[in-house]
Write a protein that holds these residues in place. Sequence first.
Motif, PDB file in Angstrom:
ATOM      1  N   UNK A 172      -0.438  -6.705   8.878  1.00 31.50           N
ATOM      2  CA  UNK A 172      -0.276  -5.322   8.648  1.00 31.50           C
ATOM      3  C   UNK A 172      -0.445  -5.054   7.258  1.00 31.50           C
ATOM      4  N   UNK A 173      -0.169  -3.675   6.839  1.00 33.70           N
ATOM      5  CA  UNK A 173      -0.364  -2.956   5.539  1.00 33.70           C
ATOM      6  C   UNK A 173       0.380  -3.794   4.466  1.00 33.70           C
ATOM      7  N   UNK A 174      -0.133  -4.174   3.285  1.00 36.31           N
ATOM      8  CA  UNK A 174       0.548  -4.345   1.804  1.00 36.31           C
ATOM      9  C   UNK A 174       0.016  -3.603   0.817  1.00 36.31           C
ATOM     10  N   UNK A 220      -1.767  -0.164  -6.663  1.00 37.85           N
ATOM     11  CA  UNK A 220      -1.610   0.964  -5.642  1.00 37.85           C
ATOM     12  C   UNK A 220      -2.686   0.842  -4.635  1.00 37.85           C
ATOM     13  N   UNK A 221      -3.408  -0.433  -4.478  1.00 40.22           N
ATOM     14  CA  UNK A 221      -4.573  -0.258  -3.408  1.00 40.22           C
ATOM     15  C   UNK A 221      -3.851  -0.838  -2.284  1.00 40.22           C
ATOM     16  N   UNK A 222      -4.400  -0.685  -1.076  1.00 39.34           N
ATOM     17  CA  UNK A 222      -3.721  -1.296   0.066  1.00 39.34           C
ATOM     18  C   UNK A 222      -4.723  -2.549   0.684  1.00 39.34           C
ATOM     19  N   UNK A 223      -3.916  -3.494   1.551  1.00 37.59           N
ATOM     20  CA  UNK A 223      -4.653  -4.550   2.049  1.00 37.59           C
ATOM     21  C   UNK A 223      -4.292  -4.506   3.579  1.00 37.59           C
ATOM     22  N   UNK A 224      -5.198  -4.627   4.610  1.00 35.77           N
ATOM     23  CA  UNK A 224      -4.617  -4.818   5.932  1.00 35.77           C
ATOM     24  C   UNK A 224      -5.131  -5.865   6.624  1.00 35.77           C
ATOM     25  N   UNK A 225      -4.132  -6.876   6.985  1.00 34.48           N
ATOM     26  CA  UNK A 225      -4.247  -8.165   7.567  1.00 34.48           C
ATOM     27  C   UNK A 225      -4.455  -7.969   9.052  1.00 34.48           C
ATOM     28  N   UNK A 226      -5.442  -8.312   9.469  1.00 38.37           N
ATOM     29  CA  UNK A 226      -5.775  -8.176  11.073  1.00 38.37           C
ATOM     30  C   UNK A 226      -5.832  -9.716  11.810  1.00 38.37           C
ATOM     31  N   UNK A 227      -5.394  -9.593  12.710  1.00 36.81           N
ATOM     32  CA  UNK A 227      -5.263 -11.053  13.930  1.00 36.81           C
ATOM     33  C   UNK A 227      -6.795 -10.803  14.424  1.00 36.81           C
ATOM     34  N   UNK A 228      -7.544 -12.106  14.242  1.00 40.53           N
ATOM     35  CA  UNK A 228      -8.930 -12.106  14.846  1.00 40.53           C
ATOM     36  C   UNK A 228      -8.556 -13.284  15.939  1.00 40.53           C
ATOM     37  N   UNK A 229      -8.809 -13.124  17.414  1.00 41.53           N
ATOM     38  CA  UNK A 229      -8.480 -13.938  18.370  1.00 41.53           C
ATOM     39  C   UNK A 229      -9.402 -15.262  18.136  1.00 41.53           C
ATOM     40  N   UNK A 261     -18.518   1.747   5.302  1.00 38.53           N
ATOM     41  CA  UNK A 261     -17.891   3.068   4.738  1.00 38.53           C
ATOM     42  C   UNK A 261     -18.131   2.574   3.184  1.00 38.53           C
ATOM     43  N   UNK A 262     -18.263   1.112   2.986  1.00 37.00           N
ATOM     44  CA  UNK A 262     -18.411   0.946   1.721  1.00 37.00           C
ATOM     45  C   UNK A 262     -17.278   0.984   0.743  1.00 37.00           C
ATOM     46  N   UNK A 263     -15.985   1.313   1.540  1.00 38.87           N
ATOM     47  CA  UNK A 263     -14.891   1.427   0.650  1.00 38.87           C
ATOM     48  C   UNK A 263     -14.068   0.322   0.643  1.00 38.87           C
ATOM     49  N   UNK A 318      -8.130   2.338  -0.824  1.00 43.73           N
ATOM     50  CA  UNK A 318      -7.478   3.410  -1.385  1.00 43.73           C
ATOM     51  C   UNK A 318      -6.590   4.356  -0.488  1.00 43.73           C
ATOM     52  N   UNK A 319      -5.469   4.727  -0.908  1.00 47.64           N
ATOM     53  CA  UNK A 319      -4.288   5.332   0.075  1.00 47.64           C
ATOM     54  C   UNK A 319      -5.222   6.349   0.831  1.00 47.64           C
ATOM     55  N   UNK A 320      -6.280   7.244   0.210  1.00 50.99           N
ATOM     56  CA  UNK A 320      -6.860   8.244   1.023  1.00 50.99           C
ATOM     57  C   UNK A 320      -7.760   7.895   2.172  1.00 50.99           C
ATOM     58  N   UNK A 321      -7.854   6.460   2.137  1.00 51.92           N
ATOM     59  CA  UNK A 321      -8.962   6.032   3.050  1.00 51.92           C
ATOM     60  C   UNK A 321      -8.184   5.132   4.312  1.00 51.92           C
TER      61      UNK A 321
END
Length: 558
Positions: free
Chosen positions: A341-343, A348-357, A379-381, A398-401
């Motif tokens: 999930x999101x951290x 102030x930047x966000x990081x999204x951890x994803x499960x990859x089967x 997206x290069x973001x 970034x929060x906006x992305x």
Amino acid sequence: MSKATTEKLSPVEGIKQRSNYLRGTIVDGLADDATGALSDDDIQLTKYHGFYQQDDRDLRAERQRRKLEPLYSFMIRVRMAGGVATAKQWLQLDDIAGAYSNNTLRLTTRQTFQFHAVIKRNLKPTMRSINDALLDTIAACGDVNRNVMCTSLPELSPLHATAYAKAKEISEHLLPKTRAYHEIWLDGKRVEGGEDYEPVYGTTYLPRKFKIGVVIPPSNDIDIFSQDLGFIAIEKDGELIGFNVTVGGGLGMTHGEPETYPRVADVIGFCTPEQAVTVAEHVVALQRDFGDRTNRKHARLKYTIDDRGLDWFTEELSRRLGFVLAAPAGFRFDSRGDRFGWQQDLQGLWHLSLFIPEGRVLDNDRARVRAGLRAVAATERVEFRVTANQNLIISNIKADDKALIEKLLAEHGIDKLQHITPLRQQALACVALPTCGLAMAEAERYLNDFVGQTDALLAKNGLANEPISLRITGCPNGCARPFLAEIALVGRAPGYYALFLGGDPFGYRLNRLVHENADEKTLLATLDHWFERFARERQNSEPFGDFVHRLLPAGEQA
């Protein structure tokens, strides 16, 4: 150099000695169109260049019947300290997977990428393309220090950033210095009259592979006690003040040979950040000089320490360093899985951890993971982090992305993959069949099915939400770190596994052998038995691994 006599050396030692600093006859072998393979000697040497020769074992019998040589191909592993890649690098690696590999990227338990099914004529174009991505494969395999691991999110605090930087510094410092890689794969010209020199490794490198990790408590996401050499970050007021040093971890063993065994590392002292690279170099050099070069099954640092004693090791290390490590500082671990999930970090930047089967980035009927992650990278973001648990973190958002990233993941079905049980979240598997030459049984291709059956048993016993670590490997070499899991299947033959139970949930303790050679029916019946007892007899919030460890005396099987 090793104290073993020349007559007793392992044959691989001779290959290294004669190799002219890892050149061998690789160039000639690449030019030989009569076979898809390389020579036996060059197969050993190309490991140092970052790849293994393999063949498709599913097709062996049919090709033999048709009098064809095995369908040879190569697995290429990228060197990428801490698992960090930019969006541009992700796109370039994805291009390589499409052009030269099997249209997949494999996320490994050492926080890097592997390409599979690369045929011989595509080796050089693949290696050049990896170089164009400002990455390489040097020392990703072989008897050298391999990819240095680090807790997955270096941006979460200044402590993380400093620890990650130190992991990169150690990685670069311990790279082989031979120019062979650049000459063979990048058309670098050899300097006339120049001589190669390996200040750390010498002409025959290490007796066996060597693994280093940097971990940041309270997360033990890289299983620090499985590393030959580990650095446990110690902080004070949010700043890195140094590292506890661990030595002697290693999980590989051989079935039926009790002189081989997994071992957890010992904590031997504390060093400052400025001392860490020097400590790493001298630990590696100590293993270079005293590791067993006569028997490759006995050539890891864990055996050097056990044969000579931990006191001898620490005294010899202090003599070489010119100082004594300070007493270890206190620390604790309270997790080792990925936090999905999101951290948000302190900037102030966000990081999204994803499960990859199964750690496999591909498009199939479950989700279009490869296409979705390519769209995110385009997206290069963002940046990317490969975790030690074969998952992926989309980083520096970034929060906006955030909404855009979530939209792209949903369009490709990746969001649906995140609704999984706690057991599946922590499950790991090595590649195993059909390509790994060491595999005795299935692992990656069996993981999804076995997790589903085990989840059903947990639900039956009222344990559906219980976090339990499960790992499957096709052989006992330990690539998915099975001997530290609460439940581990270690392949013995097609359809048969050794079953281990009782590992510590945070990675401090090895598990225990429960069945030497069990089929699926026996595996599931045994787990059902233990789940039933666990539901009935556990003490307070006791984890499953601790429960089994408490009730199953050492040496007892059930």
